[in-house]
Design a protein around this motif. Structure first.
Motif, PDB file in Angstrom:
ATOM      1  N   MET A   1       0.874  -1.216   0.052  1.00 51.22           N
ATOM      2  CA  MET A   1      -0.167   0.044  -0.034  1.00 51.22           C
ATOM      3  C   MET A   1       0.734   1.253   0.087  1.00 51.22           C
ATOM      4  O   MET A   1       0.295   2.316  -0.102  1.00 51.22           O
ATOM      5  N   SER A   2       2.240   0.974  -0.085  1.00 54.25           N
ATOM      6  CA  SER A   2       3.010   2.211   0.136  1.00 54.25           C
ATOM      7  C   SER A   2       3.339   2.751  -1.429  1.00 54.25           C
ATOM      8  O   SER A   2       3.962   3.724  -1.480  1.00 54.25           O
ATOM      9  N   GLU A   3       2.930   1.984  -2.404  1.00 54.37           N
ATOM     10  CA  GLU A   3       3.120   2.414  -3.862  1.00 54.37           C
ATOM     11  C   GLU A   3       2.454   3.780  -4.052  1.00 54.37           C
ATOM     12  O   GLU A   3       1.376   4.036  -3.729  1.00 54.37           O
ATOM     13  N   PRO A   4       3.150   4.978  -4.665  1.00 57.27           N
ATOM     14  CA  PRO A   4       2.779   6.082  -4.758  1.00 57.27           C
ATOM     15  C   PRO A   4       2.105   6.367  -6.196  1.00 57.27           C
ATOM     16  O   PRO A   4       2.292   6.856  -7.065  1.00 57.27           O
ATOM     17  N   ASP A   5       0.919   5.354  -6.287  1.00 57.61           N
ATOM     18  CA  ASP A   5       0.023   5.394  -7.504  1.00 57.61           C
ATOM     19  C   ASP A   5      -0.801   6.723  -7.680  1.00 57.61           C
ATOM     20  O   ASP A   5      -1.009   7.083  -8.661  1.00 57.61           O
ATOM     21  N   PHE A   6      -1.181   7.479  -6.391  1.00 56.07           N
ATOM     22  CA  PHE A   6      -2.094   8.409  -6.506  1.00 56.07           C
ATOM     23  C   PHE A   6      -1.253   9.725  -6.064  1.00 56.07           C
ATOM     24  O   PHE A   6      -1.667  10.128  -5.139  1.00 56.07           O
ATOM     25  N   GLN A   7      -0.462  10.155  -6.949  1.00 53.21           N
ATOM     26  CA  GLN A   7       0.435  11.222  -6.460  1.00 53.21           C
ATOM     27  C   GLN A   7      -0.481  12.439  -6.256  1.00 53.21           C
ATOM     28  O   GLN A   7      -1.544  12.502  -6.768  1.00 53.21           O
ATOM     29  N   PRO A   8      -0.307  13.131  -5.107  1.00 48.41           N
ATOM     30  CA  PRO A   8       0.968  13.019  -3.997  1.00 48.41           C
ATOM     31  C   PRO A   8       0.740  11.871  -2.946  1.00 48.41           C
ATOM     32  O   PRO A   8       1.569  11.754  -2.145  1.00 48.41           O
ATOM     33  N   TYR A   9      -0.253  11.064  -3.082  1.00 51.01           N
ATOM     34  CA  TYR A   9      -0.472  10.102  -2.432  1.00 51.01           C
ATOM     35  C   TYR A   9       0.084   8.790  -2.500  1.00 51.01           C
ATOM     36  O   TYR A   9      -0.122   8.388  -3.727  1.00 51.01           O
ATOM     37  N   ASN A  10       0.093   7.823  -1.600  1.00 47.77           N
ATOM     38  CA  ASN A  10       0.279   6.463  -1.701  1.00 47.77           C
ATOM     39  C   ASN A  10      -0.952   5.926  -1.710  1.00 47.77           C
ATOM     40  O   ASN A  10      -2.000   6.449  -1.494  1.00 47.77           O
ATOM     41  N   ARG A  11      -1.064   4.473  -2.001  1.00 46.30           N
ATOM     42  CA  ARG A  11      -2.200   3.710  -2.040  1.00 46.30           C
ATOM     43  C   ARG A  11      -3.180   3.918  -0.565  1.00 46.30           C
ATOM     44  O   ARG A  11      -4.188   4.208  -0.626  1.00 46.30           O
ATOM     45  N   LEU A  12      -2.147   3.864   0.581  1.00 45.81           N
ATOM     46  CA  LEU A  12      -3.042   4.010   1.787  1.00 45.81           C
ATOM     47  C   LEU A  12      -3.410   5.014   2.031  1.00 45.81           C
ATOM     48  O   LEU A  12      -4.698   5.409   2.396  1.00 45.81           O
ATOM     49  N   GLU A  13      -2.605   6.418   1.847  1.00 47.22           N
ATOM     50  CA  GLU A  13      -2.910   7.665   2.205  1.00 47.22           C
ATOM     51  C   GLU A  13      -4.304   7.970   1.104  1.00 47.22           C
ATOM     52  O   GLU A  13      -5.236   8.767   1.570  1.00 47.22           O
ATOM     53  N   ALA A  14      -4.302   7.584  -0.020  1.00 44.70           N
ATOM     54  CA  ALA A  14      -5.365   7.887  -0.771  1.00 44.70           C
ATOM     55  C   ALA A  14      -6.613   7.048  -0.381  1.00 44.70           C
ATOM     56  O   ALA A  14      -7.660   7.609  -0.388  1.00 44.70           O
ATOM     57  N   ALA A  15      -6.555   5.807   0.175  1.00 39.73           N
ATOM     58  CA  ALA A  15      -7.738   5.141   0.690  1.00 39.73           C
ATOM     59  C   ALA A  15      -8.050   6.041   1.927  1.00 39.73           C
ATOM     60  O   ALA A  15      -9.466   5.761   2.077  1.00 39.73           O
ATOM     61  N   LYS A  16      -7.349   6.348   2.746  1.00 40.22           N
ATOM     62  CA  LYS A  16      -7.649   7.175   4.027  1.00 40.22           C
ATOM     63  C   LYS A  16      -8.434   8.580   3.485  1.00 40.22           C
ATOM     64  O   LYS A  16      -9.553   8.755   4.086  1.00 40.22           O
ATOM     65  N   VAL A  17      -8.204   9.037   2.716  1.00 42.98           N
ATOM     66  CA  VAL A  17      -8.816  10.377   2.194  1.00 42.98           C
ATOM     67  C   VAL A  17     -10.360   9.925   1.841  1.00 42.98           C
ATOM     68  O   VAL A  17     -11.242  10.483   2.006  1.00 42.98           O
ATOM     69  N   VAL A  18     -10.418   8.974   1.135  1.00 39.85           N
ATOM     70  CA  VAL A  18     -11.744   8.456   0.505  1.00 39.85           C
ATOM     71  C   VAL A  18     -12.508   7.896   1.636  1.00 39.85           C
ATOM     72  O   VAL A  18     -13.681   8.307   1.947  1.00 39.85           O
TER      73      VAL A  18
END
Length: 191
Positions: free
Chosen positions: A61-78
């Motif tokens: 989940m640390s992959e930076p697929d959703f710049q500037p977020y990684n997968r985990l941070e993008a999921a937390k925003v959602v």
């Protein structure tokens, strides 16, 4: 006063400004104390559902697929946006990697839930003794933990939302866990 003379109206009214000032100060102190009635009731009319959010915290989940977020941070925003739109739903949070952990029980306190969500980190950032590896993706364990939380829920409608990026690679088979969860009448959605 002296010798039986009558007191004039000026002498009698001389104390009125002092009395009015005293009354004004007392009223100011009362106003600053903001007195309130303690018998207010609020009736909430609405029927929510029980929802458990199951979030993958594995290293992938640390992959930076959703710049500037990684997968985990993008999921937390959602998830945080999802929580902010709820009104009557009881929401819980389970995080998982090799094992599953109940981060928040079912609650209507969305502010606390958002704070707990904000504190979620990748499993690789957790402190642990070097003897046990915590990394992995045990989706079945996350489902089982969420079902356990929902088992005692009060709502007739129960939902699990799984947020993961990977394939199960450890723990309980997620298909078997999903079958067991469905027998409890719990719906599963994956993201």
């Amino acid at each position: 006063l002296l010798g039986g003379e009558e007191i004039g109206w000026r002498v009698r009214l001389k104390r009125i400004p002092d009395v009015l000032r005293l009354i004004a100060w007392i009223l100011l102190v009362i106003a600053l104390a903001r007195p309130q009635l303690g018998n207010k009731q609020q009736v909430i009319r609405g029927e929510g559902i029980d929802i458990v959010l199951v979030l993958d915290i594995s290293t992938s989940m640390s992959e930076p697929d959703f710049q500037p977020y990684n997968r985990l941070e993008a999921a937390k925003v959602v998830i945080d946006d999802f929580i902010s739109e709820r009104e009557f739903d009881h929401i819980g949070l389970v995080v998982f990697a090799r094992n599953a952990f109940q981060r928040a029980p079912l609650t209507l306190d969305y502010l606390v839930l958002s704070r707990l969500l904000g504190g979620v980190t990748l499993v690789s950032e957790l402190r642990y003794s070097g003897e046990h590896k915590l990394d992995g993706t045990a989706i079945g364990m996350g489902l089982a933990s969420a079902a356990n939380m929902l088992r005692n829920g009060t709502s007739a409608n129960k939902v699990i939302v799984v947020l993961t990026d990977g394939d199960n690679n450890t723990g309980v088979d997620p298909y078997l866990a999903a079958e067991a969860v469905s027998t409890l009448g719990i719906r599963i959605y994956t993201v």
